[in-house]
Design a protein around this motif. Structure first.
Motif, PDB file in Angstrom:
ATOM      1  N   UNK A  68      35.599  68.820 -20.725  1.00 42.49           N
ATOM      2  CA  UNK A  68      34.274  68.221 -20.866  1.00 42.49           C
ATOM      3  C   UNK A  68      33.355  68.801 -19.804  1.00 42.49           C
ATOM      4  N   UNK A  69      32.052  68.582 -19.964  1.00 42.80           N
ATOM      5  CA  UNK A  69      31.088  69.020 -18.961  1.00 42.80           C
ATOM      6  C   UNK A  69      29.980  67.981 -18.867  1.00 42.80           C
ATOM      7  N   UNK A  70      29.284  67.993 -17.718  1.00 48.32           N
ATOM      8  CA  UNK A  70      28.194  67.036 -17.530  1.00 48.32           C
ATOM      9  C   UNK A  70      27.256  67.552 -16.451  1.00 48.32           C
ATOM     10  N   UNK A  71      26.046  66.982 -16.413  1.00 52.89           N
ATOM     11  CA  UNK A  71      25.067  67.291 -15.376  1.00 52.89           C
ATOM     12  C   UNK A  71      24.946  66.065 -14.486  1.00 52.89           C
ATOM     13  N   UNK A  72      25.413  66.141 -13.240  1.00 55.37           N
ATOM     14  CA  UNK A  72      25.405  64.942 -12.393  1.00 55.37           C
ATOM     15  C   UNK A  72      24.047  64.620 -11.789  1.00 55.37           C
ATOM     16  N   UNK A  73      23.051  65.511 -11.963  1.00 55.88           N
ATOM     17  CA  UNK A  73      21.749  65.260 -11.347  1.00 55.88           C
ATOM     18  C   UNK A  73      21.863  65.154  -9.838  1.00 55.88           C
ATOM     19  N   UNK A  74      22.582  66.073  -9.237  1.00 54.33           N
ATOM     20  CA  UNK A  74      22.957  65.978  -7.831  1.00 54.33           C
ATOM     21  C   UNK A  74      21.769  66.220  -6.905  1.00 54.33           C
ATOM     22  N   UNK A  75      21.696  65.422  -5.835  1.00 50.80           N
ATOM     23  CA  UNK A  75      20.676  65.595  -4.800  1.00 50.80           C
ATOM     24  C   UNK A  75      21.299  66.264  -3.585  1.00 50.80           C
ATOM     25  N   UNK A  76      20.460  66.830  -2.733  1.00 47.40           N
ATOM     26  CA  UNK A  76      20.956  67.446  -1.507  1.00 47.40           C
ATOM     27  C   UNK A  76      21.749  66.431  -0.670  1.00 47.40           C
ATOM     28  N   UNK A  77      22.834  66.936  -0.035  1.00 48.28           N
ATOM     29  CA  UNK A  77      23.571  66.133   0.930  1.00 48.28           C
ATOM     30  C   UNK A  77      24.451  65.061   0.334  1.00 48.28           C
ATOM     31  N   UNK A  78      24.782  65.165  -0.939  1.00 51.20           N
ATOM     32  CA  UNK A  78      25.621  64.161  -1.601  1.00 51.20           C
ATOM     33  C   UNK A  78      26.986  64.761  -1.927  1.00 51.20           C
ATOM     34  N   UNK A  79      28.040  64.197  -1.327  1.00 53.67           N
ATOM     35  CA  UNK A  79      29.389  64.663  -1.661  1.00 53.67           C
ATOM     36  C   UNK A  79      29.759  64.190  -3.060  1.00 53.67           C
TER      37      UNK A  79
ATOM     38  N   UNK B 168      40.205  72.577  -7.094  1.00 53.91           N
ATOM     39  CA  UNK B 168      41.450  71.892  -7.469  1.00 53.91           C
ATOM     40  C   UNK B 168      41.192  70.415  -7.731  1.00 53.91           C
ATOM     41  N   UNK B 169      42.157  69.770  -8.344  1.00 53.45           N
ATOM     42  CA  UNK B 169      42.025  68.341  -8.640  1.00 53.45           C
ATOM     43  C   UNK B 169      41.762  67.557  -7.361  1.00 53.45           C
ATOM     44  N   UNK B 170      40.789  66.641  -7.424  1.00 58.65           N
ATOM     45  CA  UNK B 170      40.492  65.772  -6.295  1.00 58.65           C
ATOM     46  C   UNK B 170      39.548  66.344  -5.264  1.00 58.65           C
ATOM     47  N   UNK B 171      39.174  67.609  -5.377  1.00 59.70           N
ATOM     48  CA  UNK B 171      38.295  68.231  -4.384  1.00 59.70           C
ATOM     49  C   UNK B 171      36.886  67.643  -4.447  1.00 59.70           C
ATOM     50  N   UNK B 172      36.182  67.719  -3.318  1.00 61.78           N
ATOM     51  CA  UNK B 172      34.783  67.293  -3.256  1.00 61.78           C
ATOM     52  C   UNK B 172      33.901  68.465  -2.825  1.00 61.78           C
ATOM     53  N   UNK B 173      32.649  68.412  -3.271  1.00 61.14           N
ATOM     54  CA  UNK B 173      31.691  69.433  -2.856  1.00 61.14           C
ATOM     55  C   UNK B 173      30.339  68.768  -2.622  1.00 61.14           C
ATOM     56  N   UNK B 174      29.487  69.452  -1.861  1.00 59.46           N
ATOM     57  CA  UNK B 174      28.107  69.011  -1.713  1.00 59.46           C
ATOM     58  C   UNK B 174      27.204  70.233  -1.589  1.00 59.46           C
ATOM     59  N   UNK B 175      25.940  70.050  -1.987  1.00 60.93           N
ATOM     60  CA  UNK B 175      24.914  71.079  -1.809  1.00 60.93           C
ATOM     61  C   UNK B 175      23.981  70.573  -0.714  1.00 60.93           C
ATOM     62  N   UNK B 176      23.907  71.334   0.350  1.00 58.44           N
ATOM     63  CA  UNK B 176      23.180  70.881   1.532  1.00 58.44           C
ATOM     64  C   UNK B 176      21.944  71.755   1.756  1.00 58.44           C
ATOM     65  N   UNK B 177      20.827  71.111   2.034  1.00 54.78           N
ATOM     66  CA  UNK B 177      19.589  71.840   2.319  1.00 54.78           C
ATOM     67  C   UNK B 177      19.631  72.289   3.772  1.00 54.78           C
ATOM     68  N   UNK B 178      19.952  73.575   3.974  1.00 59.49           N
ATOM     69  CA  UNK B 178      20.169  74.068   5.325  1.00 59.49           C
ATOM     70  C   UNK B 178      18.883  74.290   6.097  1.00 59.49           C
ATOM     71  N   UNK B 179      18.174  75.358   5.785  1.00 58.25           N
ATOM     72  CA  UNK B 179      16.895  75.663   6.439  1.00 58.25           C
ATOM     73  C   UNK B 179      15.826  75.767   5.354  1.00 58.25           C
TER      74      UNK B 179
END
Length: 431
Positions: A327-338, A404-415
């Motif tokens: 399956x696939x989805x768009x989480x609507x992710x914001x900066x700094x959210x794990x 891998x299963x269970x991993x987390x990621x975030x997109x962070x606004x650096x500079x």
């Protein structure tokens, strides 16, 4: 000197061919010495003599008896082994050898494995301590027979020969070490043994070594208390390790090692019993262009699971069906959210981001990944808008993560000098 010799080997007693089957037919005459050696019907010559004839007419000298093995393999400075002459060439029927009943030692049983195997061949090893460094001889399949009844299947030419100790309690059957050389059979199996020492025939410091062999399988093995640094070494060989192989508790430095284009697969097998235990460094050490796959392994290493120095590795649990997302989805992710895509399935994440510079400072977006499911990054990825692009210069880029299963990621606004960095979209695929 004139001679007219015919050498003939006739096996008419049903026993393995040896020098008693050699007949010398003809006449050899030493004219200068005046002597003659005649046997026109072959009845008077009981053995083949190692002889040297002086072609100028000198003596016909007897340098001693030549046995069949010497005639075939030649004598060398260290003598020759009787193992070659006594080992069967071709199997004639299914055979089971029980150590202690049919042979005194495991090695004697191994020496009975025919070179060309056309039938089922099983070696049963009762409980006991065997002070032996085992040498599994070269064996080749010559037919479609095999031992597959354990799994109630007809696998044809497979799982042969079968060398088995105590699969329930491998520690009840201990050996010093195991060496396998140039086995070209399909799926030979060694199981139910505990290895306690080091192979004395090379410098690899391993309990088990497999050289130049095809698809050798180890199951229900124990290395608890083993004095070697490496449990099993696959050297230019295809090896499978599965079903309750136990590396002990920090007895080994490495559980498995591959060298020189070896192929290694580790799994739980039909019984779904994982490879277990702990080692002080890495569970698997990959060298020399080797190819390794593993799944269902619970063994741990003090430095990690795999040290991929010079090869290829694939954890099939994690990357199975990578091209077939569920399956696939768009989480609507914001900066700094794990974000964790799935707790029990691997995932693929594609993120499109835009980064802008003010011409003085680089614009930077940073992507962090914690493969264990926490919030401490194992690695970071960066998308940069270089200041050289000038004020308002942008870089829009797509980043793909395989998690891998269970991993987390975030997109962070650096500079973000122009306050213009943005996440255009994110798409998550559960695999």
């Amino acid at each position: 000197m004139s001679n007219n010799w015919t050498i003939r080997a006739v096996n008419d007693d049903g026993e393995p061919t040896d020098d008693s089957d050699i007949r010398l037919v003809g006449t050899a005459t030493n004219s200068e010495a005046g002597g003659a050696f005649e046997d026109t019907d072959g009845d008077d010559v009981a053995e083949l003599q190692r002889s040297a004839a002086d072609m100028q007419g000198g003596d016909l000298r007897n340098a001693g008896r030549v046995g069949m093995e010497e005639a075939l393999y030649a004598r060398n400075n260290t003598g020759h082994s009787n193992r070659l002459s006594s080992r069967p060439l071709v199997s004639t029927q299914d055979r089971t050898i029980t150590v202690g009943t049919d042979t005194d030692t495991i090695q004697e049983a191994l020496n009975e494995i025919p070179l060309l195997l056309r039938h089922e061949f099983v070696i049963d090893i009762p409980d006991g301590t065997y002070d032996e460094d085992l040498l599994v001889p070269t064996v080749m399949h010559a037919d479609t027979a095999g031992r597959s009844q354990q799994y109630d299947s007809d696998e044809g030419v497979s799982q042969n020969p079968w060398i088995q100790g105590n699969t329930s309690t491998p520690s009840n059957v201990t050996v010093n070490s195991i060496s396998v050389a140039s086995s070209q059979a399909a799926g030979p199996v060694i199981e139910g043994l505990q290895v306690t020492g080091i192979v004395p025939y090379d410098d690899e410091d391993a309990g088990v070594v497999v050289y130049g062999s095809q698809n050798f399988s180890f199951r229900h093995m124990s290395f608890a208390g083993c004095s070697a640094s490496i449990g099993i070494l696959a050297y230019s060989s295809a090896v499978t390790v599965r079903e309750a192989v136990d590396f002990g508790t920090d007895d080994l430095t490495y559980g498995l090692k591959t060298k020189h284009n070896a192929r290694l697969h580790v799994d739980t097998g039909p019984s779904n019993d994982p490879v277990t235990g702990s080692v002080t460094d890495y569970v698997i050490w990959i060298r020399g262009g080797s190819f390794v796959t593993h799944e269902g392994m619970t063994a741990t290493g003090g430095s990690g699971t795999v040290w991929n120095e010079e090869g290829y590795v694939r954890e099939t649990d994690t990357y199975k069906d990578m091209q077939s997302p569920q399956s696939s989805s768009d989480p609507g992710l914001a900066f700094g959210t794990w974000r964790q895509v799935s707790p029990d399935r691997p995932a693929k994440v594609t993120a499109q981001v835009t980064v802008e510079t003010d011409g003085s400072s680089n614009g930077i977006i940073q992507i962090n990944v914690d493969e264990s499911g926490g919030t401490t990054p194992d690695y970071d990825l960066f998308v940069v808008a270089d200041a050289g692009l000038g004020s308002g210069g942008q870089n829009s880029d797509s980043v793909t993560l395989h998690l891998p299963a269970g991993a987390q990621y975030q997109i962070q606004n650096g500079t973000d000098p122009n306050a213009a960095n943005a996440i255009s979209h994110v798409r998550e695929f559960v695999l």
